[in-house]
Design an enzyme around this catalytic site. Structure first.
Site, mmCIF file in Angstrom:
data_model
loop_
_atom_site.group_PDB
_atom_site.id
_atom_site.type_symbol
_atom_site.label_atom_id
_atom_site.label_comp_id
_atom_site.label_asym_id
_atom_site.label_seq_id
_atom_site.Cartn_x
_atom_site.Cartn_y
_atom_site.Cartn_z
ATOM 1 C CG HIS A 99 0.170 -6.770 -25.429
ATOM 2 N ND1 HIS A 99 1.366 -6.611 -24.771
ATOM 3 C CD2 HIS A 99 0.345 -6.190 -26.656
ATOM 4 C CE1 HIS A 99 2.225 -5.966 -25.549
ATOM 5 N NE2 HIS A 99 1.626 -5.705 -26.697
ATOM 6 C CG ASP A 125 5.797 -4.939 -27.197
ATOM 7 O OD1 ASP A 125 5.924 -4.653 -28.397
ATOM 8 O OD2 ASP A 125 4.775 -4.652 -26.547
#
Length: 450
Positions: free
Chosen positions: A271, A322
């Site tokens: 991220h 994810d």
């Protein structure tokens, strides 16, 4: 045994070539022959654009069971997390195997040949270890084998629920007990029992600076360094993580990781959304990678990370799906560019070739498969073919096939996937798990409850 695949068009890193024969022996490419105008006798024909297999550098397989139910109403990352805990509480080694097998098969259908599984559901509910302390991780490794793709099991240290002070963390809550080994030393002892194989490699992960107290970060980093294994970490996904770290340690999570020896070329921050200029310089200066997960980051309203600035600073980029709001690495690549366009109000931050490299070679390198992600002699024979005649891709001239794949195609346009020379997906059908949708429906029903 030698095989030959004939690609109608192939992306060879810098340009699209027509008529390319890929000779494969023992799971590796032995020759790349250009200018082959017709399929050689006995060759398997790949119609469309053949590219290296896609690398999904960040996955939580069980999150696939959340698709749909977490799209109802509003909320935040933290309310989403409560739904996630409910699904995690129902997993067993058997149900996790069935779910992950179906999820990894969905990935193969999307052209993904390697997955980085950020794995932290280690124990039974309440935290009691299974008779085999790695039963859950072994289930994931077996699931990838059955689905025909490679896996890097990023066994994750998850020890606390929040930062308490500079020395310790808050105890895990009732949902998190099954994630925790108690201490980093105990995590390392259990993780050391995991073994890799031809299709599986073992890496490590620090869930976050929230979940691993600062004094124990180096234990995980040293475990990975001793094995030259990949090390991944959720980093600055939420501003609340930054605020808590600053309050306890007087610095950002990136600085904390740097001070405890976590950063480096084998490390990937996942991220990397809410960073300071100093954070970007630290990550780039250490050649620490960045795994962007744009479809999850927008689904959870996390924000848009400074991917372009990170890459300019020296941080290699990779991509992950994810939480599996969608499983589509072409969309992840496209979204990284389009997000940056929205943020800067300018176009053209990455070429199609650069985005494909993030989704292929650089993603595989982040997962410890540096010999994958390229169509060249000596590389693993992992590749996928994208249709150029669908309603999304028809029209552009073949020399623009890379741009067409990145900016127009979706996972639905993947026609063939080959892993280690094995034709796992043929003409859009999974050769090992013919009814992937049915397997997903049944395995998700088993863990959703209610």
């Amino acid at each position: 045994m030698q095989l030959t695949y004939w690609a109608e068009h192939a992306w060879l890193d810098t340009n699209v070539e027509p008529g390319v024969a890929l000779d494969v022996t023992d799971g590796r490419i032995t020759a790349v022959r250009k200018g082959i105008v017709a399929p050689p006798p006995g060759a398997t024909v790949l119609r469309g654009l053949t590219i290296p297999g896609l690398a999904n550098a960040h996955s939580h397989a069980f999150h696939r069971a959340l698709r749909g139910i977490v799209q109802v109403g509003s909320g935040t990352f933290w309310t989403w997390r409560e739904f996630m805990y409910q699904v995690a509480s129902r997993l067993t080694p058997e149900t996790y195997f069935e779910l992950a097998r179906a999820v990894y098969a969905e990935m193969a259908l999307a052209g993904i040949t390697s997955v980085g599984e950020f794995h932290y559901v280690h124990h039974a509910p309440g935290g009691t270890p299974y008779a085999d302390p790695n039963a859950m991780g072994e289930a994931l490794i077996a699931a990838a084998a059955d689905a025909g793709i490679r896996i890097t099991l990023l066994d994750t240290a998850y020890l606390s629920s929040a930062i308490r002070d500079k020395h310790s963390g808050e105890a895990p809550n009732k949902h998190q007990l099954r994630f925790s080994d108690g201490t980093a030393d105990a995590w390392a002892e259990r993780a050391a029992l995991l073994k890799g194989s031809d299709h599986a490699r073992i890496g490590a992960a620090i869930h976050s600076v929230r979940a691993v107290p600062a004094a124990q970060l180096s234990t995980v980093a040293e475990w990975a360094a001793a094995r030259q294994a990949p090390l991944h970490v959720h980093l600055s996904e939420q501003t609340a993580e930054n605020d808590a770290c600053l309050a306890a340690h007087g610095c950002t999570p990136t600085r904390l990781l740097a001070d405890h020896g976590v950063l480096g070329p084998r490390t990937t921050g996942v991220h990397n959304t809410h960073l300071t200029d100093e954070d970007i310089a630290l990550l780039g200066g250490a050649s620490t990678g960045t795994c962007m997960c744009p479809t999850t980051e927008r689904d959870l309203a996390d924000g848009i990370g400074p991917a372009a600035a990170l890459q300019r600073a020296g941080s290699p980029l990779s991509l992950g799906s994810d939480s599996h709001a969608v499983i589509d690495l072409l969309e992840e690549a496209r979204a990284m560019e389009l997000n940056e366009r929205l943020r800067t109000r300018a176009r053209g931050h990455w070429t199609a070739a650069a985005l494909l490299r993030a989704a292929t070679a650089d993603g595989h390198a982040a997962l410890g498969w540096p010999d994958a992600g390229r169509l060249e002699p000596g590389a693993l024979a992992d590749f996928t073919t994208v249709a150029l005649d669908s309603v999304r891709t028809a029209g552009p001239v073949p020399r623009l096939a890379a741009e067409t794949a990145v900016f127009a195609a979706t996972a639905a346009d993947v026609r063939d996937t080959v892993v280690g020379g094995r034709h796992v997906v043929r003409s859009g059908v999974h050769a090992l798990i013919p009814d992937v949708a049915g397997s997903l429906a049944a395995s998700i029903a088993a863990v959703r409850g209610g």
